[in-house]
Design an enzyme around this catalytic site. Sequence first.
Site, PDB file in Angstrom:
ATOM      1  N   GLU A   1       0.841  -1.209   0.000  1.00  0.00           N
ATOM      2  CA  GLU A   1       0.000   0.000   0.000  1.00  0.00           C
ATOM      3  C   GLU A   1       0.876   1.258   0.000  1.00  0.00           C
ATOM      4  O   GLU A   1       0.761   2.117   0.888  1.00  0.00           O
ATOM      5  CB  GLU A   1      -0.990  -0.018   1.174  1.00  0.00           C
ATOM      6  CG  GLU A   1      -1.985  -1.149   1.040  1.00  0.00           C
ATOM      7  CD  GLU A   1      -3.210  -1.061   1.955  1.00  0.00           C
ATOM      8  OE1 GLU A   1      -3.222  -0.251   2.886  1.00  0.00           O
ATOM      9  OE2 GLU A   1      -4.164  -1.827   1.718  1.00  0.00           O
TER      10      GLU A   1
ATOM     11  N   GLU B   1      -4.841  -8.551  -0.603  1.00  0.00           N
ATOM     12  CA  GLU B   1      -5.715  -8.231   0.546  1.00  0.00           C
ATOM     13  C   GLU B   1      -7.135  -8.095   0.013  1.00  0.00           C
ATOM     14  O   GLU B   1      -7.396  -7.240  -0.849  1.00  0.00           O
ATOM     15  CB  GLU B   1      -5.270  -6.937   1.246  1.00  0.00           C
ATOM     16  CG  GLU B   1      -3.925  -7.100   1.938  1.00  0.00           C
ATOM     17  CD  GLU B   1      -3.538  -5.916   2.820  1.00  0.00           C
ATOM     18  OE1 GLU B   1      -4.425  -5.230   3.344  1.00  0.00           O
ATOM     19  OE2 GLU B   1      -2.310  -5.718   2.969  1.00  0.00           O
TER      20      GLU B   1
END
Length: 533
Positions: free
Chosen positions: A207, A332
């Site tokens: 991220e 994810e």
Amino acid sequence: MHRRTFVSAAAAAGVGVLAGSRSAIAADAEIVVSPAAEGPVINPHVYGHFIEHLGGVIYDGIWVGPDSKIPNVGGIRQQFASDMKRIAAPNLRWPGGCFADGYHWRDGIGPAAKRPRTYNFWEPRMPAGVRATETNHFGIHEFIRLCRVVGAEPYVAANVGSSNPQEFYDWVLYCNAPQGTVSLADERAKNGDAEPFAVKYWGVGNESWGCGGNMTGSEYATEYRKFVTQFPTYTRPYLVAAGPRGHSADMDLGWTEGFFEGLQGHRVRADGFALHYYTDFRQTGEDGARFDAKGWYAVLHKGIRIDRIIEDHWRLMDRYDPEHHTRFVIDEWGNWYKGGTELGPAYLLSQTITLRDALHSAMTFDIFNRHAEKIEMANVAQTINCLHSLFAAVEDRYTRTPTYYVFELYRRHMGARLVPMQVAAPDLTVPLLEGSGRLPGLSGSASIRDRRLTLTLTNPSLDAAVSARIRVAVGRVAEGRGTVLTHEDMRATNTFDDPDNVSLSALAVEVSGDAAHVTVPRKAVVALDLMLA
Ligand code: AHR
């Protein structure tokens, strides 16, 4: 009843869907499966896992320590390891998540008692005193032990946000170089592992648009190039670049464009691109445990948006990589509610897992299967004591959640060949948190291995069962077996005191000639195994 016909995006991947329209009433579904048609293999890694140093995931959930009274294998909770083996868990992604970009691997090697205590990214949000510091008792050696015990492939996320290419380079050497070749390999051997870890999957940050460094796609492309240009290749690597925040309102297409643009003209490429998609209800009052019909449908409706996100990002990637060397690693995914239904005090980002989450998982996996040629890997967030978990554990108490059973049901798709499946079934018009929307009345995917055809089907309706007739385009069905996951109560969950409340049971399948008949109960996931003559 007004019927409409369309070919869904999935048709391009070998799955056709014919749909009509109805409000929530029962309707027969006609399904045609073409087992002889060539389809891509569903990578077993699509059924993968993610574990992070966060709340009760590692400590308590997985790592109880070798001196614990809780049955363990070298410190690893035994029940967890044996359940992971049972679903043939193909991989484990570690150490984060956001934690990864603050993690320095050297803190987690050497005698446990001598390892430094460090700060954990999640600490400010953890209950005071419960996880006051990161002990580093679970490091790379313990992680590899876990992978070996389970039989899973390691997927290591390296620190980009607070580190540098040298630290990454050294970690790869430490893991993969044969003993006797470089000092770091000898250090690994001295720490108990003479055999290299042979880590193939490496995440280059996590991220990076957020907790991994707050970069733009093009800034990250620059970092990525620096991190992967020199790479010790004792084991042929599969390098995964940080991908977009798929759950952004605009799907974060700008990230994908910025990253691939930033690789243009350089002799650097990514094998995997880490798309994240949370079915994110943090901004609403939606609760994991207490919800009504609107909440039930809203979660399923938002969950299947992943289909479009995969399509749109893939189309954009096509501009830069027409041969599609780079595939998705959806490392994810899962439901994320507002919180407050944790089972244990250390369970930051944990929530009650109900039948709703199980149906969401099934519909997600069917979408992943139908995009088999685009997806190298996917990792549920996160496997234990967290969001969308398969297991909950507090000290010596342990349970499988409803999500676990979806992994068990879908296990037969792992490594099987996707086959085209046409479903003719009316859509449902359903209430959402605001307004209404449409959901497929029946959705699923099909795969074949040898002569065994597997179909997985989900009926999301709270009101009506769907009777389905399944016809094989070529051949005869010799035998059929069905398994179902459902419950009377849409909020049904498993607790430490009632761990088998939601579990699998057998479902009758009638077989005749080239067809099989089955009734898919309301709010149910079904797996059918049809043996072809
Ligand atoms: O899974 C929980 C967190 O969600 C991860 O640490 C992060 O990568 C994501 O935002």
